[in-house]
Motif scaffolding. Structure first.
Motif, short mmCIF file in Angstrom:
data_model
loop_
_atom_site.label_atom_id
_atom_site.label_comp_id
_atom_site.label_asym_id
_atom_site.label_seq_id
_atom_site.Cartn_x
_atom_site.Cartn_y
_atom_site.Cartn_z
N SER A 49 0.83 -1.21 0.00
CA SER A 49 0.00 0.00 0.00
C SER A 49 0.86 1.25 0.00
O SER A 49 0.60 2.20 -0.75
CB SER A 49 -0.93 0.00 1.22
OG SER A 49 -1.83 -1.08 1.17
N ASP A 50 1.89 1.26 0.84
CA ASP A 50 2.79 2.41 0.88
C ASP A 50 3.44 2.64 -0.48
O ASP A 50 3.54 3.78 -0.95
CB ASP A 50 3.89 2.20 1.93
CG ASP A 50 3.35 2.25 3.35
OD1 ASP A 50 2.21 2.74 3.54
OD2 ASP A 50 4.06 1.80 4.27
N PHE A 51 3.86 1.55 -1.09
CA PHE A 51 4.52 1.65 -2.39
C PHE A 51 3.58 2.21 -3.45
O PHE A 51 3.96 3.09 -4.23
CB PHE A 51 5.03 0.27 -2.82
CG PHE A 51 5.74 0.27 -4.14
CD1 PHE A 51 7.05 0.72 -4.25
CD2 PHE A 51 5.10 -0.16 -5.30
CE1 PHE A 51 7.71 0.73 -5.46
CE2 PHE A 51 5.76 -0.15 -6.51
CZ PHE A 51 7.06 0.30 -6.59
N ALA A 52 2.35 1.72 -3.46
CA ALA A 52 1.38 2.16 -4.48
C ALA A 52 0.95 3.61 -4.27
O ALA A 52 0.58 4.30 -5.23
CB ALA A 52 0.16 1.25 -4.45
N LEU A 53 1.00 4.08 -3.03
CA LEU A 53 0.48 5.41 -2.72
C LEU A 53 1.55 6.48 -2.54
O LEU A 53 1.23 7.67 -2.49
CB LEU A 53 -0.37 5.34 -1.44
CG LEU A 53 -1.65 4.48 -1.55
CD1 LEU A 53 -2.29 4.30 -0.18
CD2 LEU A 53 -2.64 5.10 -2.53
N GLN A 54 2.82 6.09 -2.46
CA GLN A 54 3.88 7.07 -2.16
C GLN A 54 4.43 7.70 -3.43
O GLN A 54 5.57 7.51 -3.80
CB GLN A 54 5.01 6.41 -1.36
CG GLN A 54 5.79 5.37 -2.15
CD GLN A 54 6.95 4.80 -1.36
OE1 GLN A 54 7.02 4.88 -0.14
NE2 GLN A 54 7.89 4.19 -2.05
N GLY A 55 3.65 8.47 -4.09
CA GLY A 55 4.14 9.15 -5.28
C GLY A 55 3.66 8.47 -6.54
O GLY A 55 2.72 7.70 -6.55
N GLY A 56 4.33 8.76 -7.63
CA GLY A 56 3.88 8.26 -8.92
C GLY A 56 3.08 9.33 -9.64
O GLY A 56 2.42 10.16 -9.01
N ARG A 111 11.60 5.87 -6.65
CA ARG A 111 10.96 7.10 -6.17
C ARG A 111 11.64 7.63 -4.91
O ARG A 111 11.00 8.18 -4.01
CB ARG A 111 9.48 6.86 -5.89
CG ARG A 111 8.67 6.46 -7.12
CD ARG A 111 7.28 5.99 -6.75
NE ARG A 111 6.51 5.60 -7.93
CZ ARG A 111 5.40 4.86 -7.87
NH1 ARG A 111 4.96 4.43 -6.71
NH2 ARG A 111 4.76 4.54 -8.97
N GLY A 112 12.95 7.44 -4.83
CA GLY A 112 13.72 7.96 -3.71
C GLY A 112 13.64 7.14 -2.45
O GLY A 112 14.20 7.53 -1.41
N HIS A 113 12.99 5.97 -2.49
CA HIS A 113 12.84 5.10 -1.32
C HIS A 113 13.38 3.71 -1.64
O HIS A 113 13.47 3.33 -2.82
CB HIS A 113 11.37 4.99 -0.93
CG HIS A 113 10.72 6.29 -0.59
ND1 HIS A 113 10.84 6.90 0.65
CD2 HIS A 113 9.93 7.12 -1.32
CE1 HIS A 113 10.17 8.03 0.66
NE2 HIS A 113 9.60 8.19 -0.52
N PRO A 114 13.72 2.92 -0.60
CA PRO A 114 14.16 1.54 -0.86
C PRO A 114 13.07 0.77 -1.61
O PRO A 114 11.88 0.93 -1.33
CB PRO A 114 14.39 0.98 0.55
CG PRO A 114 14.64 2.17 1.41
CD PRO A 114 13.79 3.27 0.84
N THR A 115 13.49 -0.05 -2.55
CA THR A 115 12.54 -0.87 -3.28
C THR A 115 11.92 -1.91 -2.33
O THR A 115 12.42 -2.15 -1.24
CB THR A 115 13.23 -1.57 -4.45
OG1 THR A 115 14.40 -2.24 -3.99
CG2 THR A 115 13.63 -0.56 -5.52
#
Length: 368
Positions: A49-56, A111-115
Motif C-alpha cells: 500500500s505504501d509503495f502504491a500510494l507514495q508518489g507516482g 521514487r527515492g525510497h528503498p525498493t
C-alpha cells in the motif's frame, strides 16, 4: 464525487486526487478482509500500500480518464464514477510491474525510497531471522507484486460498469497485461543475449512501456465510452507513439537524470545492462565513426554493478559526442509530431483533446 474541474493545471491534479482516494480506500478494504491468522501478512500488505500510494504520476488512469472524456464520456454521474474506479486499478498493474522490475534489475531505490525487495531484506536482517536476507526479500516482493496484479483485476471487476462497458473494456484490459509481461521478458532477454539492435530496443519500448502506459489505458478509456473502431485505431496510434517517446525520454533520464529528481541512482540503466535505444544508437554510431575505444568502454559498462562515476561520465560524453543523444531527441520530437497528427484526425471532443495533447507534451519533456 466532486466533479473534475475543466480549467488549466487543476484538471489533472483533481484526477490525481480522485485516483489516490479511490486506491487508498480499496487497499484499506482489502487489508481489512484478511483473516486474523494472516495479520502478519497484513503488515506485509502495508508495504505494498505504501509503495502504491507514495508518489507516482498516475499517468495511466489519467490517460484513460481523458480518453473516456474525449470519446464523449460524462464528467460526472454514475458512469463517470464507475470509470474512475475502473481506471484506478491501473495503478495496481503499475505496482506489480515496478515491484517485479526492481527485483529483475536488482534496483535499490524507487521514487527515492528503498525498493520493496530491499525493504524486506532489511526487515530480515533487523530481525536476525534464519536463512538468506536477500532470498527472503525477493520472495516477499514477488508475492506482493503478484497480489497487486490479482487485486488490480478484482478492483477493475468491482467497478459498477454496465454490461456493454465491461464487454468493451475486456479486450484492452487483457491485451495490456499480456503485453506488459511480454515487454518485460524481451527486456531481460535482450540483456541476456547482449542484443544491441535498434529493433529489439524499440520492441521493448513498445511493449514494456508504451502499451501499458499510454496506448492501452487510452484504448480502455475510449472503449468504455463506446468509441468505434476508427477512433480506437487513431488513439492507439497516438498512444503508441507517445508511449515510445515517453520511454526514450526515460532512457535519457536513466543516464543523465539527477538522482534527487528521478529518485534513482545516476547511471542505473548502465549498471543494469539495459539495451535501450540510446545504447543501441551509441554503439552503432561509435563503431561507424571510429570511436572503437569508446564503443568498447560502453559495452564494458553495460551490466557492471560496480560502475564508477568517472566511467559513467565518460559514457555520457561518448553518447553526446557520437550524436546518439541528439538523435534520440529527434526521434522523440518525430514521435510526438506523428502522435499529434493521429490525435487531430481522431475526431474526439473537447476538453479531452486538449488535455491529451497536454499530457503528451508533459510525458515526453519531463525531468523525472
Amino acid at each position: 464525487m466532486v466533479a473534475v474541474p475543466t480549467t488549466d493545471k487543476s484538471i489533472d491534479d483533481a484526477v490525481h486526487r480522485h485516483v489516490e482516494t479511490i486506491l487508498a480506500s480499496y487497499l484499506a478494504e482489502r487489508r481489512a478482509e484478511l483473516p486474523a491468522l494472516a495479520r502478519t501478512f497484513a503488515q506485509a500488505v502495508d508495504h505494498l500500500s505504501d509503495f502504491a500510494l507514495q508518489g507516482g504520476k498516475r499517468l495511466r488512469p489519467t490517460f484513460a480518464w481523458w480518453g473516456w472524456r474525449a470519446a464523449g464520456g460524462d464528467q460526472d454521474g454514475p458512469a463517470a464514477r464507475a470509470v474512475l474506479r475502473a481506471v484506478s486499478a491501473l495503478e495496481l498493474i503499475q505496482a506489480c510491474a515496478l515491484v517485479h522490475d526492481d527485483i529483475m534489475d536488482d534496483s535499490e531505490l524507487r521514487r527515492g525510497h528503498p525498493t520493496v525487495h530491499v525493504r524486506f531484506t532489511q526487515k530480515h536482517r533487523a530481525g536476525s531471522w534464519l536463512g538468506e536476507p536477500e532470498r527472503f526479500g525477493t520472495a516477499a516482493a514477488i508475492l506482493l507484486g503478484d497480489l497487486a496484479l490479482a487485486w488490480a483485476d478484482d478492483m477493475f471487476e468491482s467497478a459498477p460498469l454496465t454490461g456493454p462497458m465491461r464487454e468493451a473494456a475486456r479486450a484492452p484490459w487483457q491485451a495490456m497485461r499480456a503485453e506488459m509481461f511480454a515487454g518485460q521478458y524481451l527486456d531481460v532477454l535482450a540483456q541476456a543475449e547482449g542484443d544491441e539492435s535498434e529493433e529489439r530496443a524499440l520492441g521493448v519500448a513498445r511493449l514494456k512501456t508504451a502499451a501499458y502506459t499510454v496506448e492501452r489505458p487510452l484504448h480502455l478509456g475510449v472503449a468504455l465510452a463506446g468509441a468505434g473502431e476508427d477512433v480506437v485505431a487513431a488513439v492507439r496510434t497516438f498512444g503508441t507513439d507517445i508511449g515510445v517517446a515517453f520511454q526514450l525520454r526515460d532512457d535519457l533520464l536513466g543516464v543523465y537524470g539527477e538522482p534527487e529528481v528521478t529518485g534513482k541512482p545516476a547511471g542505473d540503466d548502465l549498471r543494469e545492462g539495459k539495451r535501450t535505444l540510446l545504447v543501441a544508437l551509441g554503439l552503432t554510431y561509435a563503431d561507424r565513426d571510429g570511436h572503437r575505444a569508446g564503443a568498447q568502454r560502453l559495452r564494458a559498462a553495460l551490466g557492471d554493478p560496480d560502475l564508477s562515476e568517472d566511467t559513467i561520465a565518460l559514457v555520457r560524453e561518448l553518447l553526446v559526442e557520437v550524436g546518439a543523444v541528439a538523435e534520440l531527441e529527434r526521434r522523440i520530437e518525430r514521435l510526438t509530431a506523428t502522435a499529434m497528427s493521429a490525435l487531430d484526425a481522431a475526431g474526439l471532443a473537447e476538453p479531452g483533446v486538449t488535455r491529451l495533447a497536454d499530457l503528451a507534451v508533459a510525458a515526453t519533456r519531463r525531468d523525472r
